[in-house]
Design a protein around this motif. Structure first.
Motif, PDB file in Angstrom:
ATOM      1  N   TRP A 102       0.819  -1.217   0.000  1.00 36.21           N
ATOM      2  CA  TRP A 102       0.000   0.000   0.000  1.00 36.21           C
ATOM      3  C   TRP A 102       0.850   1.262   0.000  1.00 36.21           C
ATOM      4  CZ3 TRP A 102      -0.861  -4.235   3.052  1.00 36.21           C
ATOM      5  CH2 TRP A 102      -0.081  -4.322   4.203  1.00 36.21           C
ATOM      6  N   TYR A 111      10.202   4.590   4.465  1.00 35.46           N
ATOM      7  CA  TYR A 111       9.499   4.037   5.642  1.00 35.46           C
ATOM      8  C   TYR A 111      10.367   3.932   6.897  1.00 35.46           C
ATOM      9  CZ  TYR A 111       7.014   1.048   8.836  1.00 35.46           C
ATOM     10  OH  TYR A 111       6.434   0.555   9.971  1.00 35.46           O
TER      11      TYR A 111
ATOM     12  N   ILE B 177      -2.283 -10.807   6.492  1.00 36.06           N
ATOM     13  CA  ILE B 177      -1.138  -9.898   6.360  1.00 36.06           C
ATOM     14  C   ILE B 177       0.153 -10.703   6.488  1.00 36.06           C
ATOM     15  CG2 ILE B 177       0.061  -7.918   7.344  1.00 36.06           C
ATOM     16  CD1 ILE B 177      -2.594  -6.860   8.239  1.00 36.06           C
ATOM     17  N   ARG B 180       6.190 -11.338   7.100  1.00 35.15           N
ATOM     18  CA  ARG B 180       7.488 -10.750   6.767  1.00 35.15           C
ATOM     19  C   ARG B 180       7.442  -9.226   6.725  1.00 35.15           C
ATOM     20  NH1 ARG B 180       8.901 -12.777   1.329  1.00 35.15           N
ATOM     21  NH2 ARG B 180       6.803 -11.997   1.099  1.00 35.15           N
ATOM     22  N   LEU B 181       6.252  -8.677   6.390  1.00 33.68           N
ATOM     23  CA  LEU B 181       6.129  -7.216   6.376  1.00 33.68           C
ATOM     24  C   LEU B 181       6.328  -6.671   7.785  1.00 33.68           C
ATOM     25  CD1 LEU B 181       3.038  -6.631   4.050  1.00 33.68           C
ATOM     26  CD2 LEU B 181       5.439  -6.906   3.460  1.00 33.68           C
ATOM     27  N   GLN B 183       7.899  -8.224  10.236  1.00 35.27           N
ATOM     28  CA  GLN B 183       9.298  -8.457  10.608  1.00 35.27           C
ATOM     29  C   GLN B 183      10.199  -7.382  10.013  1.00 35.27           C
ATOM     30  OE1 GLN B 183       9.973 -12.432   9.159  1.00 35.27           O
ATOM     31  NE2 GLN B 183       9.254 -13.382  11.046  1.00 35.27           N
ATOM     32  N   ALA B 184       9.967  -7.088   8.737  1.00 31.97           N
ATOM     33  CA  ALA B 184      10.784  -6.071   8.076  1.00 31.97           C
ATOM     34  C   ALA B 184      10.659  -4.740   8.802  1.00 31.97           C
ATOM     35  CB  ALA B 184      10.356  -5.925   6.621  1.00 31.97           C
ATOM     36  N   ALA B 185       9.426  -4.352   9.118  1.00 30.22           N
ATOM     37  CA  ALA B 185       9.202  -3.069   9.790  1.00 30.22           C
ATOM     38  C   ALA B 185       9.849  -3.066  11.170  1.00 30.22           C
ATOM     39  CB  ALA B 185       7.713  -2.796   9.916  1.00 30.22           C
ATOM     40  N   ILE B 195       3.600   0.267  13.348  1.00 30.81           N
ATOM     41  CA  ILE B 195       3.279  -0.959  12.609  1.00 30.81           C
ATOM     42  C   ILE B 195       1.772  -1.117  12.482  1.00 30.81           C
ATOM     43  CG2 ILE B 195       3.327  -3.489  12.755  1.00 30.81           C
ATOM     44  CD1 ILE B 195       6.176  -3.223  13.850  1.00 30.81           C
ATOM     45  N   ARG B 198       0.577   1.938  10.032  1.00 28.99           N
ATOM     46  CA  ARG B 198       1.052   1.940   8.660  1.00 28.99           C
ATOM     47  C   ARG B 198       0.958   0.575   7.968  1.00 28.99           C
ATOM     48  NH1 ARG B 198       4.555   5.841   6.968  1.00 28.99           N
ATOM     49  NH2 ARG B 198       3.868   5.104   4.944  1.00 28.99           N
ATOM     50  N   LEU B 199       0.882  -0.523   8.759  1.00 26.78           N
ATOM     51  CA  LEU B 199       0.870  -1.851   8.136  1.00 26.78           C
ATOM     52  C   LEU B 199      -0.426  -2.615   8.391  1.00 26.78           C
ATOM     53  CD1 LEU B 199       4.518  -3.069   8.795  1.00 26.78           C
ATOM     54  CD2 LEU B 199       3.622  -1.703   6.937  1.00 26.78           C
ATOM     55  N   PRO B 202      -3.731  -0.456   6.916  1.00 25.64           N
ATOM     56  CA  PRO B 202      -3.893  -0.573   5.460  1.00 25.64           C
ATOM     57  C   PRO B 202      -3.986  -2.013   4.987  1.00 25.64           C
ATOM     58  CG  PRO B 202      -1.725   0.308   6.014  1.00 25.64           C
ATOM     59  CD  PRO B 202      -2.490   0.248   7.280  1.00 25.64           C
ATOM     60  N   GLY B 203      -3.369  -2.927   5.744  1.00 28.46           N
ATOM     61  CA  GLY B 203      -3.421  -4.335   5.366  1.00 28.46           C
ATOM     62  C   GLY B 203      -4.823  -4.907   5.447  1.00 28.46           C
TER      63      GLY B 203
END
Lengths: 289, 293
Positions: A102, A111, B177, B180-181, B183-185, B195, B198-199, B202-203
């Motif tokens: 997104w 980010y 969701i 890994r997203l 984890q990355a964040a 998290i 922003r994740l 929207p997820g």
């Protein structure tokens, strides 16, 4: 080196030391060991490539080093500090794209710094430098789904690099790309690393890719995972992917690594199957005889 | 720059596919043309079937018993000047809007809480699952007893209709969701709140969107039935104040059969309009899902 490139280099940091790492899954009684007494050192500022057949637990090791999971026993040290969780000093680029769907390319790249409370203007220069460097300045407003596979990988590299991690951990980052794109990405990533050296731990199953990138190869053994052999890849840089195997030394390394890998692959292939294990024993006897 | 053929997908402006911007050119659009043809075909079939006694000598089963389109159209023309008819629209729309808004604004946080907090989930999910199979309409008598006004009890039943769908969609969306997203964040040093905002949020937005699209349909189903059962709401049960559901019921009781069909078609149009509005809002909220055509 330009000022931004200097900003990108992370000199002399990021030494990874694994000491007697064990990892098992499942409840204690029925636990299966995935990693058993694994030790190695990835030197700071060098490119270490971990190679082994699929299924030997490379990705598990990566998750431990990244701090997403904890080892059952043993210690992992980054520059002498034990790893207790995930941290900014080491960033992982995964097998498949883990870009935030997104967010536009630009938002993905920004980010990390913004999430840590840095201002957009303070990282603007570096972000622009990176977007240019990965050739995505024209695609800054595109969402990941609108990028090609190769572009997604480059966007992800930029998103990781802007955080200037001491260690870049790449878990088969170019897997699934077509041969052409993969070759371009490899040349590209090698150049990026030569421009701005840092500690890299790169996981792959592809021997050509491994030798092209590596300062040092770790050949991983069959489950439970251990380092079977360490091979120094003392080939001069800059290297050229198309030309590298014209070099005799490169070929000698390749043959050495392949023979080790072949054995491990056979073991991994036979894992659990009596028939396959018997086949390998018979095959070995024939080769020996 | 590597742009391999077939792998590079850029959004392209194709004016023919921009169906949401209405202009006379819309009729040139194949999908709009097909829609018009389909509706016309249904009307012709209906007209022939409903008047079958005249040209066949006997009434066709089912379709022969319903008022013909011309009778319905005549009744509709008369109703257009009747403020009571428009009040029915207004009333039903208000109820749907209220119930839908309540279902969304309670359902989304509830679903997010279930998805992100395992303790809360442990307590709340069994209760939720126990109540969920009870159809909203089964709540009508109980709702009339425990809400002070009949209006509130109708709103409550409508709310229930949308609520379960919203919660299940948010919950399902949060589970899809990619870990890994997160984890990355986390390894980039993002806070839990960042998290979430922003994740996670929207997820789950696409799933919220799907939930909203389904929920608006369910709320229309429920509002009509609730209006019929409850006799149109707060005491003054006249044909002008009970909403479209009561309008249909009242037409049936009063024997004006074409009006029943007018009421039914009105609900169809109302449902279509509100779904279209919801779909557009959702598309606007999730620009990354817009596929290049």
């Amino acid at each position: 080196m330009t000022a931004d490139a200097v900003q990108l280099a992370s000199l002399g940091k990021g030494e990874i030391v694994l000491r007697n790492i064990y990892k098992s899954y499942g409840p204690e009684k029925f636990a299966t060991d995935v990693i058993c007494d694994c030790s190695f050192t990835a030197e700071a500022n060098r490119f270490t490539v971990m190679i082994g057949p699929s299924g030997v637990g490379k990705s598990t090791l990566i998750r431990l080093i990244a701090g997403f999971e904890k080892p059952t026993r043993g210690t992992i040290l980054i520059d002498g500090r034990p790893v207790t969780g995930s941290g900014r000093d080491r960033l992982v680029v995964f097998q498949e794209s883990a870009l935030f769907p997104w967010m536009t390319t630009e938002q993905n790249v920004y980010y990390g710094p913004l999430a840590r409370g840095e201002t957009k203007s303070s990282v603007h220069g570096l972000a622009e430098f990176l977007l240019n460097k990965v050739g995505l300045q024209g695609f800054r407003k595109n969402y990941p789904a609108q990028l090609s596979g190769g572009m997604q990988r480059r966007a992800e590299l930029a998103r990781a690099l802007i955080n200037n991690p001491d260690v870049m951990i790449l878990d088969e980052p170019f897997r699934g790309l077509d041969a052409m794109t993969k070759k371009l990405m490899l040349d590209y990533y090698a150049r990026l690393c030569e421009d701005a050296p840092r500690t890299n731990l790169f996981v792959t199953t592809d021997i050509d890719e491994a030798i092209f990138l590596a300062d040092r190869l770790l050949v991983m053994g069959h489950v439970p995972t251990q380092v079977r052999a360490v091979i120094d890849v003392d080939l001069p840089r800059p290297r050229n992917y198309a030309a590298i195997f014209r070099d005799e030394r490169a070929n000698a390394i390749k043959i050495e690594a392949l023979s080790l890998l072949h054995e491990e692959a056979m073991k991994a292939f036979a894992g659990g199957s009596k028939a396959a294990a018997d086949f390998i024993t018979a095959y070995r006897r024939r080769v020996a005889g | 720059m590597m742009s391999l053929p077939g792998t590079l997908a850029m959004p392209s402006a194709n004016p023919e596919r921009q169906w949401h911007r209405f202009s006379p050119r819309v009729l040139l659009d194949p999908s709009a043309r097909r829609a018009v043809i389909a509706v016309a075909a249904v009307c012709i079939f209906w007209q022939l079937g409903a008047t079958s006694r005249g040209w066949l000598g006997f009434s066709l089963p089912v379709i022969g018993a319903i008022p013909a389109p011309d009778a319905v159209a005549a009744a509709w023309v008369k109703l257009i000047h009747d403020p009571g008819y428009w009040q029915s629209w207004e009333q039903s729309f208000l109820r749907v809007a209220l119930g839908f808004a309540a279902a969304t604004s309670v359902g989304v946080p509830f679903g997010l809480a279930l998805a992100t907090n395992s303790t809360f989930r442990g307590f709340a999910f069994p209760v939720f699952e126990l109540l969920r199979p009870i159809p909203p309409l089964a709540w009508v008598p109980a709702a009339i007893i425990f809400w002070p006004t009949q209006e509130l009890s109708i709103d409550f039943v409508i709310f229930l209709g949308g609520f379960y769908t919203m919660v299940l969609n948010v919950l399902g969306g949060a589970e899809t969701i990619d870990a890994r997203l997160i984890q990355a964040a986390r390894s980039m040093g993002a806070s839990r709140w960042n998290i979430f905002r922003r994740l996670i949020l929207p997820g789950v937005l696409p799933s919220i969107g799907v939930g909203m699209e389904v929920a608006i349909g369910i709320t229309w189903e429920v509002v009509v039935a609730a209006e019929m059962i409850s006799g149109g709401g707060s005491g003054s049960a006249t044909s002008s104040s009970g909403g479209l559901g009561f309008f249909i019921w009242n037409s049936y009781v009063g024997g004006s059969y074409p009006n029943i069909i007018v009421g039914m078609i009105s609900i169809g149009i109302a449902g279509y309009l509100s779904s279209a509005v919801v779909r557009r809002c959702v598309a606007r909220l999730t620009p990354w899902l817009r596929r290049p055509r």
